[in-house]
Design a protein around this motif. Structure first.
Motif: not given
Length: 544
Positions: A419-426
């Motif tokens: 469910v996470a966006s790529a940027q927020r996952a980082r």
């Protein structure tokens, strides 16, 4: 005890948005058993209701060191007769409560663990544990608190002698890794049976667990089976997936902004979330005295409110953690039902996407777009409300209208479910690296409170959530650090004490502590996660 409202047969019970009017085309879930005054029809009375005076006397006087021991004990006579005998005899001269219990109940021993042979490596030891921890209970004795199951299953171990919900997903991962695919499938079929029989999957297969569930991993179990069984698996379990969703979303269709009911919360802007809950607001029978003592310390709150939050904390699986505590210190400040948890809502997102996938496997079924729309709405709500600008996903206090400032292992669930966006996952990965990585794996939280779901403990399921989620977003180095650190911890204790345990102290190379009961051996989910991590990070000598 408060009664549970009946679960509707159709998916429409779960859907609160007008765009879902088309979902009547989806295959209906089978009708759940109708609730009655003391729980679900056909289920045995919980011990605190079957012989309340005796139950309270036994628990209040600590006849057993572990309060779970009495609620698991098998009555040797009909409960009504035991109750009548107790009421008749308790006032007589020379009455001995312990003798009365011994004469009327058969108590169970802890689930045994395999004896290790000298020189046995970790993986062969785990493989040898599966049959030791396997149980069958198609028939249970009359008046037992145990719920019957049609197929074989694996118990966690120690005091946990029954099937547990979220534990079992991680156990099943290990079973598949061991080549025990049939047993893993039998466990999945047991959970489908529980949904068909009771309308939901209870916390565990005891009557006193029926008022609550646990983190909803059923869709992950179906996904695991589909890796070998293909599309037919999604078609086979679609009715149970729908009923699982209906249980968690019950009441959503009439919920107004700013309101909550049972396991659903609608924020002022209309965003729909889930929370943990329990249909009873009394002390847990298996922890009756502990709950009474906790409520007594909360003099400014109604006892029923404290009991409900304690029970909801048990449904979360994190029983207990500073995540749920108002002051981050005292258990009596627990407010689980005021929290929108990031892990639970990530799991519901996975359930919605799995339902969309399963609907797509049905011929001429338009319900795929309905579930996909629900998943998209939940994803948008998570990104809007469950993100802390400091750089991590977090819980949201819907009563106080604020995001938590606590980094916990639950922050990795959006990565695990996608469910996470790529940027927020980082950004989340960097926050986890800064706050939660320890020599023995991933800490549950950064606060050492004495509760077992806080530092310094590391729990196997959260290690897998972290490793699998981080790898999904390309954070392989951090995933490997967490995975290998935990494997080192497991191997060290195995070498020193020749066993696997429920939880570990990630800072001291030993078993974990805290909570309501002593450290338990076994241990189902540790075995499963260890096998998965050994497969990911093998070493030539067989040790991490």
């Amino acid at each position: 005890m408060k009664t549970c409202r009946p679960l509707h047969q159709m998916l429409a019970l779960a859907l609160s948005l007008a765009l879902l009017a088309q979902t009547a085309c989806a295959p209906p879930a089978r009708q759940a058993a109708a609730p009655h005054q003391h729980g679900l029809a056909g289920a045995p009375l919980t011990p605190d209701l079957a012989y309340p005076e005796l139950f309270q006397a036994v628990q209040q006087r600590w006849v057993f060191d572990d309060q779970k021991q009495f609620v698991d004990a098998l009555p040797l006579k009909p409960p009504a007769q035991i109750r009548a005998d107790y009421l008749d005899q308790r006032g007589r001269s020379g009455f001995d409560l312990k003798e009365f219990v011994a004469a009327n109940f058969e108590t169970a021993d802890a689930a045994e663990t395999a004896q290790i042979r000298a020189g046995t490596a970790l993986r062969p030891h785990i493989d040898a544990l599966w049959p030791v921890l396997t149980r069958r209970s198609a028939q249970v004795p009359p008046h037992s608190s145990m719920l019957p199951l049609p197929h074989a299953y694996v118990v966690p171990g120690g005091r946990f002698r029954e099937l547990y919900y979220w534990d079992s997903y991680f156990t099943m991962l290990g079973l598949v890794e061991s080549g025990q695919t049939r047993l893993s499938r039998q466990m999945l079929d047991n959970f489908a049976h529980l949904i068909d029989r009771y309308g939901h999957i209870p916390n565990g297969t005891r009557s006193y667990y029926l008022s609550r569930s646990q983190p909803p991993f059923f869709s992950h179990m179906v996904e695991l089976e589909a890796r070998t069984g293909g599309d037919e698996v999604y078609r086979r379990y679609l009715p149970q997936l729908q009923q699982e969703y209906a249980f968690w979303m019950d009441g959503a269709q009439t919920l107004k902004p700013g309101q909550a009911t049972r396991r659903v919360v609608r924020l002022a802007d209309g965003s729909l979330f889930n929370r943990y809950w329990d249909d009873r607001d009394t002390p847990r029978p298996e922890s009756w005295m502990q709950d009474r003592e906790t409520a007594a310390q909360a003099a400014d709150r109604p006892a029923g409110e404290v009991y409900r939050d304690l029970r909801a904390g048990a449904e979360s699986g994190w029983d207990y953690s500073t995540r749920w505590l108002g002051d981050r210190r005292q258990l009596s400040t627990i407010r689980t039902t005021a929290i929108v948890p990031i892990d639970l809502n990530s799991l519901l997102y996975h359930l919605e996407t799995t339902l969309a996938l399963a609907c797509g496997k049905q011929p001429a079924s338009p319900c795929t777009r309905d579930y996909r729309a629900l998943a998209q709405q939940r994803q948008a709500a998570i990104e809007k409300h469950l993100w802390n600008a400091a750089g991590y996903y977090a819980d949201y206090d819907w009563k106080q209208g604020r995001i938590s400032d606590q980094v916990t292992a639950a922050t990795l669930y959006p990565l695990f479910t996608g469910v996470a966006s790529a940027q927020r996952a980082r950004l989340t990965a960097r926050s986890v690296q800064a706050h939660l990585v320890a020599p023995g794996g991933l800490l549950t939280t950064a606060i050492d409170s004495g509760q077992q779901w806080d530092a310094p403990n590391a729990w196997a399921p959260l290690q897998w959530i972290a490793v699998d989620g981080l790898r999904r977003y390309g954070e392989d180095a951090l995933a490997q650090t967490i995975g290998q650190n935990f494997l080192n911890q497991v191997q060290t204790l195995f070498d020193n004490e020749h066993k696997l345990v429920e939880k570990y102290d990630a800072t001291a190379g030993r078993g974990g502590g805290g909570g309501e009961y002593p450290l338990q051996d076994g241990f189902g989910w540790t075995n499963g996660v260890t096998l998965k991590l050994l497969a990911l990070y093998p070493q030539p000598d067989g040790k991490p």
